[in-house]
Design a protein around this motif. Sequence first.
Motif, PDB file in Angstrom:
ATOM      1  N   THR A  13       0.095   3.042   1.307  1.00  0.00           N
ATOM      2  CA  THR A  13      -0.351   2.385   0.083  1.00  0.00           C
ATOM      3  C   THR A  13      -1.793   1.919   0.216  1.00  0.00           C
ATOM      4  O   THR A  13      -2.598   2.102  -0.689  1.00  0.00           O
ATOM      5  CB  THR A  13       0.546   1.166  -0.232  1.00  0.00           C
ATOM      6  N   GLU A  14      -2.117   1.355   1.381  1.00  0.00           N
ATOM      7  CA  GLU A  14      -3.451   0.813   1.555  1.00  0.00           C
ATOM      8  C   GLU A  14      -4.524   1.893   1.602  1.00  0.00           C
ATOM      9  O   GLU A  14      -5.607   1.729   1.063  1.00  0.00           O
ATOM     10  CB  GLU A  14      -3.503  -0.032   2.836  1.00  0.00           C
ATOM     11  N   VAL A  15      -4.228   3.035   2.233  1.00  0.00           N
ATOM     12  CA  VAL A  15      -5.278   4.046   2.379  1.00  0.00           C
ATOM     13  C   VAL A  15      -5.265   5.112   1.280  1.00  0.00           C
ATOM     14  O   VAL A  15      -6.301   5.723   1.010  1.00  0.00           O
ATOM     15  CB  VAL A  15      -5.262   4.744   3.760  1.00  0.00           C
ATOM     16  N   ALA A  16      -4.115   5.344   0.624  1.00  0.00           N
ATOM     17  CA  ALA A  16      -4.080   6.445  -0.345  1.00  0.00           C
ATOM     18  C   ALA A  16      -3.524   6.032  -1.711  1.00  0.00           C
ATOM     19  O   ALA A  16      -3.542   6.831  -2.646  1.00  0.00           O
ATOM     20  CB  ALA A  16      -3.263   7.609   0.206  1.00  0.00           C
ATOM     21  N   GLY A  17      -3.032   4.818  -1.836  1.00  0.00           N
ATOM     22  CA  GLY A  17      -2.518   4.363  -3.127  1.00  0.00           C
ATOM     23  C   GLY A  17      -1.001   4.427  -3.196  1.00  0.00           C
ATOM     24  O   GLY A  17      -0.373   5.279  -2.570  1.00  0.00           O
ATOM     25  N   GLU A  18      -0.454   3.510  -3.991  1.00  0.00           N
ATOM     26  CA  GLU A  18       0.999   3.369  -4.051  1.00  0.00           C
ATOM     27  C   GLU A  18       1.669   4.599  -4.671  1.00  0.00           C
ATOM     28  O   GLU A  18       2.814   4.925  -4.358  1.00  0.00           O
ATOM     29  CB  GLU A  18       1.335   2.125  -4.865  1.00  0.00           C
ATOM     30  N   ASP A  19       0.956   5.286  -5.546  1.00  0.00           N
ATOM     31  CA  ASP A  19       1.579   6.405  -6.267  1.00  0.00           C
ATOM     32  C   ASP A  19       1.938   7.586  -5.368  1.00  0.00           C
ATOM     33  O   ASP A  19       2.699   8.460  -5.785  1.00  0.00           O
ATOM     34  CB  ASP A  19       0.675   6.864  -7.426  1.00  0.00           C
ATOM     35  N   VAL A  20       1.413   7.615  -4.142  1.00  0.00           N
ATOM     36  CA  VAL A  20       1.759   8.737  -3.255  1.00  0.00           C
ATOM     37  C   VAL A  20       3.042   8.501  -2.466  1.00  0.00           C
ATOM     38  O   VAL A  20       3.497   9.390  -1.741  1.00  0.00           O
ATOM     39  CB  VAL A  20       0.612   9.085  -2.255  1.00  0.00           C
ATOM     40  N   LEU A  21       3.624   7.310  -2.604  1.00  0.00           N
ATOM     41  CA  LEU A  21       4.826   6.998  -1.811  1.00  0.00           C
ATOM     42  C   LEU A  21       5.976   7.996  -2.002  1.00  0.00           C
ATOM     43  O   LEU A  21       6.582   8.428  -1.021  1.00  0.00           O
ATOM     44  CB  LEU A  21       5.294   5.567  -2.087  1.00  0.00           C
ATOM     45  N   PRO A  22       6.293   8.392  -3.247  1.00  0.00           N
ATOM     46  CA  PRO A  22       7.365   9.388  -3.410  1.00  0.00           C
ATOM     47  C   PRO A  22       7.033  10.707  -2.703  1.00  0.00           C
ATOM     48  O   PRO A  22       7.919  11.351  -2.130  1.00  0.00           O
ATOM     49  CB  PRO A  22       7.433   9.597  -4.927  1.00  0.00           C
ATOM     50  N   LYS A  87       0.189   5.142  13.035  1.00  0.00           N
ATOM     51  CA  LYS A  87       0.002   4.116  14.066  1.00  0.00           C
ATOM     52  C   LYS A  87      -1.469   3.742  14.230  1.00  0.00           C
ATOM     53  O   LYS A  87      -1.810   2.569  14.302  1.00  0.00           O
ATOM     54  CB  LYS A  87       0.559   4.597  15.399  1.00  0.00           C
ATOM     55  N   ASP A  88      -2.325   4.764  14.310  1.00  0.00           N
ATOM     56  CA  ASP A  88      -3.765   4.499  14.446  1.00  0.00           C
ATOM     57  C   ASP A  88      -4.276   3.698  13.251  1.00  0.00           C
ATOM     58  O   ASP A  88      -4.990   2.717  13.413  1.00  0.00           O
ATOM     59  CB  ASP A  88      -4.573   5.803  14.495  1.00  0.00           C
ATOM     60  N   LEU A  89      -3.903   4.178  12.068  1.00  0.00           N
ATOM     61  CA  LEU A  89      -4.375   3.505  10.857  1.00  0.00           C
ATOM     62  C   LEU A  89      -3.873   2.068  10.807  1.00  0.00           C
ATOM     63  O   LEU A  89      -4.594   1.161  10.405  1.00  0.00           O
ATOM     64  CB  LEU A  89      -3.910   4.260   9.604  1.00  0.00           C
ATOM     65  N   PHE A  90      -2.631   1.887  11.227  1.00  0.00           N
ATOM     66  CA  PHE A  90      -2.020   0.565  11.212  1.00  0.00           C
ATOM     67  C   PHE A  90      -2.850  -0.415  12.041  1.00  0.00           C
ATOM     68  O   PHE A  90      -3.193  -1.500  11.573  1.00  0.00           O
ATOM     69  CB  PHE A  90      -0.592   0.668  11.754  1.00  0.00           C
ATOM     70  N   SER A  91      -3.208  -0.017  13.252  1.00  0.00           N
ATOM     71  CA  SER A  91      -3.984  -0.966  14.061  1.00  0.00           C
ATOM     72  C   SER A  91      -5.421  -1.085  13.562  1.00  0.00           C
ATOM     73  O   SER A  91      -6.010  -2.159  13.636  1.00  0.00           O
ATOM     74  CB  SER A  91      -3.921  -0.626  15.554  1.00  0.00           C
ATOM     75  N   GLN A  92      -5.967  -0.003  13.019  1.00  0.00           N
ATOM     76  CA  GLN A  92      -7.310  -0.104  12.411  1.00  0.00           C
ATOM     77  C   GLN A  92      -7.339  -1.137  11.293  1.00  0.00           C
ATOM     78  O   GLN A  92      -8.247  -1.961  11.211  1.00  0.00           O
ATOM     79  CB  GLN A  92      -7.728   1.238  11.813  1.00  0.00           C
ATOM     80  N   LEU A  93      -6.339  -1.060  10.418  1.00  0.00           N
ATOM     81  CA  LEU A  93      -6.281  -1.978   9.284  1.00  0.00           C
ATOM     82  C   LEU A  93      -6.107  -3.418   9.765  1.00  0.00           C
ATOM     83  O   LEU A  93      -6.709  -4.342   9.231  1.00  0.00           O
ATOM     84  CB  LEU A  93      -5.144  -1.602   8.332  1.00  0.00           C
ATOM     85  N   LYS A  94      -5.294  -3.573  10.798  1.00  0.00           N
ATOM     86  CA  LYS A  94      -5.071  -4.908  11.349  1.00  0.00           C
ATOM     87  C   LYS A  94      -6.354  -5.477  11.950  1.00  0.00           C
ATOM     88  O   LYS A  94      -6.656  -6.649  11.789  1.00  0.00           O
ATOM     89  CB  LYS A  94      -3.980  -4.855  12.410  1.00  0.00           C
ATOM     90  N   LYS A 163      -1.582 -11.283  18.344  1.00  0.00           N
ATOM     91  CA  LYS A 163      -0.354 -11.005  19.068  1.00  0.00           C
ATOM     92  C   LYS A 163       0.174  -9.600  18.715  1.00  0.00           C
ATOM     93  O   LYS A 163       0.567  -8.834  19.580  1.00  0.00           O
ATOM     94  CB  LYS A 163       0.698 -12.052  18.708  1.00  0.00           C
ATOM     95  N   GLU A 164       0.159  -9.308  17.413  1.00  0.00           N
ATOM     96  CA  GLU A 164       0.636  -8.001  16.957  1.00  0.00           C
ATOM     97  C   GLU A 164      -0.204  -6.869  17.525  1.00  0.00           C
ATOM     98  O   GLU A 164       0.305  -5.810  17.885  1.00  0.00           O
ATOM     99  CB  GLU A 164       0.619  -7.930  15.428  1.00  0.00           C
ATOM    100  N   LEU A 165      -1.513  -7.101  17.588  1.00  0.00           N
ATOM    101  CA  LEU A 165      -2.409  -6.061  18.092  1.00  0.00           C
ATOM    102  C   LEU A 165      -2.243  -5.857  19.591  1.00  0.00           C
ATOM    103  O   LEU A 165      -2.459  -4.756  20.106  1.00  0.00           O
ATOM    104  CB  LEU A 165      -3.859  -6.413  17.762  1.00  0.00           C
ATOM    105  N   ALA A 166      -1.867  -6.913  20.285  1.00  0.00           N
ATOM    106  CA  ALA A 166      -1.691  -6.796  21.734  1.00  0.00           C
ATOM    107  C   ALA A 166      -0.366  -6.128  22.086  1.00  0.00           C
ATOM    108  O   ALA A 166      -0.198  -5.611  23.183  1.00  0.00           O
ATOM    109  CB  ALA A 166      -1.771  -8.187  22.373  1.00  0.00           C
ATOM    110  N   ALA A 167       0.578  -6.149  21.136  1.00  0.00           N
ATOM    111  CA  ALA A 167       1.919  -5.629  21.417  1.00  0.00           C
ATOM    112  C   ALA A 167       1.912  -4.116  21.594  1.00  0.00           C
ATOM    113  O   ALA A 167       1.099  -3.416  21.032  1.00  0.00           O
ATOM    114  CB  ALA A 167       2.878  -6.005  20.295  1.00  0.00           C
TER     115      ALA A 167
END
Length: 167
Positions: A13-22, A87-94, A163-167
């Motif tokens: 949702t954050e990188v491409a928009g909510e409409d791509v979820l389906p 995973k990469d994007l997740f930590s980048q965004l964080k 903490k989340e980033l270190a996990a």
Amino acid sequence: MKLTNKIIEGVVTEVAGEDVLPLVKALKNRKNISEFKLAENIAKEVNETRNMLYRLYDANLVSFIRKKDKKKGWYIYYWTFNSRRVKDLFSQLKKRKLGNLKNRLKREEGSNFFSCQDTCMRLDFEQATGFNYKCPECGALMYEENNTEKIESIKKEVLVLEKELAA
Ligand SMILES: [Zn+2]
């Protein structure tokens, strides 16, 4: 880190928009699905589906192979969702979020803030002085705000993220 649906949906949702979820749902856990099948699956026009696929492609969340259709002579694209990239994007965004929070913290700790009783506006020391401590919206006197709680809550958010980033 376990890649939950919630994480995938949040990142997508954050990188491409909510409409791509389906579309992502139609792609997930499968490989090389033709764009026609995908369009049919999410009940959208092929062009619209392609547009969404390109958005995912821009974020490296999908890859494709193309094959020539022997009968029709044109190329058909087959798409695969790249869940490892999530995973990469997740930590980048964080990390980005953490940077923003730290900046906010610095600002909160480094200045005094002023507002009127109705908190029409929040001004820092210099701005408030510029208006002679009178609210530019309602004209009432502005008081120095106690931002200790705000600072504490930002600090907590920072800790959670670290903490989340270190996990
Ligand atoms: Zn005011």
